[in-house]
Design a protein around this motif. Structure first.
Motif, short mmCIF file in Angstrom:
data_model
loop_
_atom_site.label_atom_id
_atom_site.label_comp_id
_atom_site.label_asym_id
_atom_site.label_seq_id
_atom_site.Cartn_x
_atom_site.Cartn_y
_atom_site.Cartn_z
N ASP A 1 8.25 -10.64 -61.45
CA ASP A 1 8.19 -11.20 -61.46
C ASP A 1 7.32 -12.04 -60.54
O ASP A 1 6.25 -11.37 -59.83
N ARG A 2 6.24 -13.40 -60.84
CA ARG A 2 5.41 -13.62 -60.00
C ARG A 2 5.53 -14.77 -58.81
O ARG A 2 7.04 -15.81 -58.84
N VAL A 3 5.79 -14.19 -57.64
CA VAL A 3 6.08 -14.84 -56.69
C VAL A 3 5.28 -15.32 -55.38
O VAL A 3 4.86 -14.80 -55.21
N ALA A 4 5.74 -16.48 -55.14
CA ALA A 4 4.52 -17.40 -54.41
C ALA A 4 5.39 -17.80 -53.08
O ALA A 4 6.72 -17.81 -53.05
N TRP A 5 4.48 -16.85 -51.91
CA TRP A 5 5.49 -17.39 -50.12
C TRP A 5 5.13 -19.14 -49.67
O TRP A 5 3.41 -19.06 -49.97
N LEU A 6 5.54 -19.92 -49.67
CA LEU A 6 5.20 -20.96 -48.80
C LEU A 6 6.33 -20.75 -47.21
O LEU A 6 6.99 -21.17 -47.22
N ILE A 7 4.78 -20.92 -46.78
CA ILE A 7 5.11 -20.85 -45.06
C ILE A 7 5.32 -23.25 -44.91
O ILE A 7 3.59 -23.50 -44.70
N VAL A 8 5.61 -23.51 -43.94
CA VAL A 8 5.48 -24.69 -43.10
C VAL A 8 5.04 -25.02 -42.76
O VAL A 8 3.81 -25.66 -42.36
N THR A 9 5.40 -23.75 -41.63
CA THR A 9 4.40 -24.29 -40.19
C THR A 9 3.91 -22.79 -39.96
O THR A 9 4.27 -22.01 -39.96
N MET B 1 9.05 -14.75 -64.63
CA MET B 1 9.18 -16.13 -64.20
C MET B 1 8.81 -16.55 -62.98
O MET B 1 8.61 -15.72 -62.22
N ASN B 2 8.34 -17.61 -62.42
CA ASN B 2 7.61 -17.74 -61.47
C ASN B 2 8.84 -18.16 -60.35
O ASN B 2 9.84 -18.86 -60.60
N VAL B 3 8.98 -17.72 -58.99
CA VAL B 3 9.79 -17.86 -58.19
C VAL B 3 9.31 -18.32 -56.95
O VAL B 3 8.19 -17.93 -56.20
N LEU B 4 9.39 -19.38 -56.66
CA LEU B 4 8.95 -19.50 -55.01
C LEU B 4 9.95 -19.43 -53.14
O LEU B 4 10.96 -20.03 -53.52
N ILE B 5 9.94 -19.00 -52.51
CA ILE B 5 10.34 -19.06 -52.01
C ILE B 5 9.26 -19.75 -50.19
O ILE B 5 8.68 -19.52 -49.85
N ILE B 6 10.55 -20.48 -49.87
CA ILE B 6 10.53 -21.60 -48.88
C ILE B 6 10.55 -20.87 -47.13
O ILE B 6 12.31 -21.45 -46.88
N ALA B 7 9.74 -21.03 -46.72
CA ALA B 7 10.03 -21.01 -44.74
C ALA B 7 9.64 -21.82 -44.39
O ALA B 7 8.08 -21.87 -44.03
N PRO B 8 10.41 -22.18 -43.41
CA PRO B 8 9.72 -23.12 -42.30
C PRO B 8 9.29 -22.59 -41.30
O PRO B 8 8.26 -23.17 -41.12
N HIS B 9 9.30 -21.20 -41.06
CA HIS B 9 8.32 -20.16 -40.19
C HIS B 9 8.82 -19.18 -41.06
O HIS B 9 8.95 -18.30 -41.70
N PRO B 10 7.22 -18.09 -40.52
CA PRO B 10 7.11 -17.40 -40.99
C PRO B 10 8.36 -16.94 -40.13
O PRO B 10 8.44 -15.55 -39.35
N ASP B 11 9.17 -15.40 -41.10
CA ASP B 11 10.20 -14.60 -40.76
C ASP B 11 10.86 -15.12 -41.77
O ASP B 11 11.98 -13.99 -41.86
N ASP B 12 11.13 -16.01 -41.31
CA ASP B 12 12.57 -17.31 -42.52
C ASP B 12 13.12 -16.17 -43.77
O ASP B 12 13.69 -15.61 -44.37
N GLU B 13 12.10 -16.39 -44.01
CA GLU B 13 11.64 -15.55 -45.78
C GLU B 13 12.52 -13.70 -45.96
O GLU B 13 12.82 -14.02 -46.81
N THR B 14 12.15 -13.13 -44.89
CA THR B 14 12.23 -11.93 -45.00
C THR B 14 13.98 -11.57 -43.92
O THR B 14 14.74 -10.78 -45.06
N LEU B 15 14.71 -12.51 -42.81
CA LEU B 15 15.33 -12.74 -42.89
C LEU B 15 16.89 -13.11 -44.10
O LEU B 15 17.80 -12.04 -44.21
#
Length: 222
Positions: free
Chosen positions: A29-37, A1-15
């Motif tokens: 699973d294939r996990v992608a990290w999208l950092i916006v700012t 499964m492809n999983v996308l984690i969207i984080a406005p700022h680095p650390d949001d994804e972990t919190l």
């Protein structure tokens, strides 16, 4: 499964979903990290700050072992109605490239305006007639942002989906500790003690030792 984690700022994804990310990866699973700012010198940050943040992102990505990392590099606290169309276009391109089946995004009512714009942009990229590969959409809570949203019914974070992270909490805390400038002692929300306390609270609701909580917005089971 492809999983996308969207984080406005680095650390949001972990919190918000660090344990869940680790669980997805452990499950293959294939996990992608999208950092916006991201911070840049042109945004008024020092070279030292930029270098430190770049190293933190690389270190965090290495600990998670993401399949791919996207970084839009937009200005922190700079998302607004004027650049919102650019944000939607950028997020949409990543959706079409990675084709996520599951999407994790911040709570729509978080107090930080960046979070709200990111949610709106991400959710606009989940229309089934344009992005048919998206089967599951979940909002995660983010300490220091979600709990300070206006205390009205329409803004409340009311979780209805829980993930047991009992075997992953310690590594989540280790990864969060990489963000040295974001961690402070209690009662500051982003403390290791409070992250553990929230995981304990969500675990008690779910009947596990530790858990992360989400709002399930859509789930298409085929």
């Amino acid at each position: 499964m492809n999983v996308l984690i969207i984080a406005p700022h680095p650390d949001d994804e972990t919190l918000g979903c660090g344990g869940t990310i680790l669980k997805h990866i452990a499950n293959g699973d294939r996990v992608a990290w999208l950092i916006v700012t991201d911070i840049k010198q042109e945004y008024g940050f020092s070279q030292e700050q930029v270098t430190s943040r770049t190293n933190e992102i690389l270190n965090v990505a290495n600990h998670y072992q993401f399949s791919v990392v996207y970084n839009l590099g937009m200005k922190p606290a700079g998302l607004n109605s004027e650049n919102f169309p650019d944000l939607i276009n950028a997020v949409g391109k990543i959706f079409n490239e990675f084709k996520p089946e599951a999407v994790y995004v911040v709570n729509r009512s978080d107090v930080h305006s960046d979070h709200r714009y990111v949610f709106q942009a991400a959710f606009s990229c989940t229309k089934p007639f344009r992005y048919p590969f998206v089967k599951k959409i979940l909002m995660y809570e983010c300490l220091s942002e979600t709990e300070f949203a206006p205390t009205t019914i329409e803004n409340a974070f009311q979780p209805n989906y829980f993930v047991d992270i009992t075997g992953f909490l310690e590594k989540k805390l280790d990864i969060m500790s990489i963000y040295k400038s974001e961690i402070m002692p209690p009662p500051f929300p982003r403390s290791l003690e409070n992250i553990t306390a929230l995981a304990t609270l969500r675990g008690s609701t779910a009947g596990t030792r530790y858990a992360e909580a989400f709002v399930l917005l859509r789930h298409v089971d085929k």
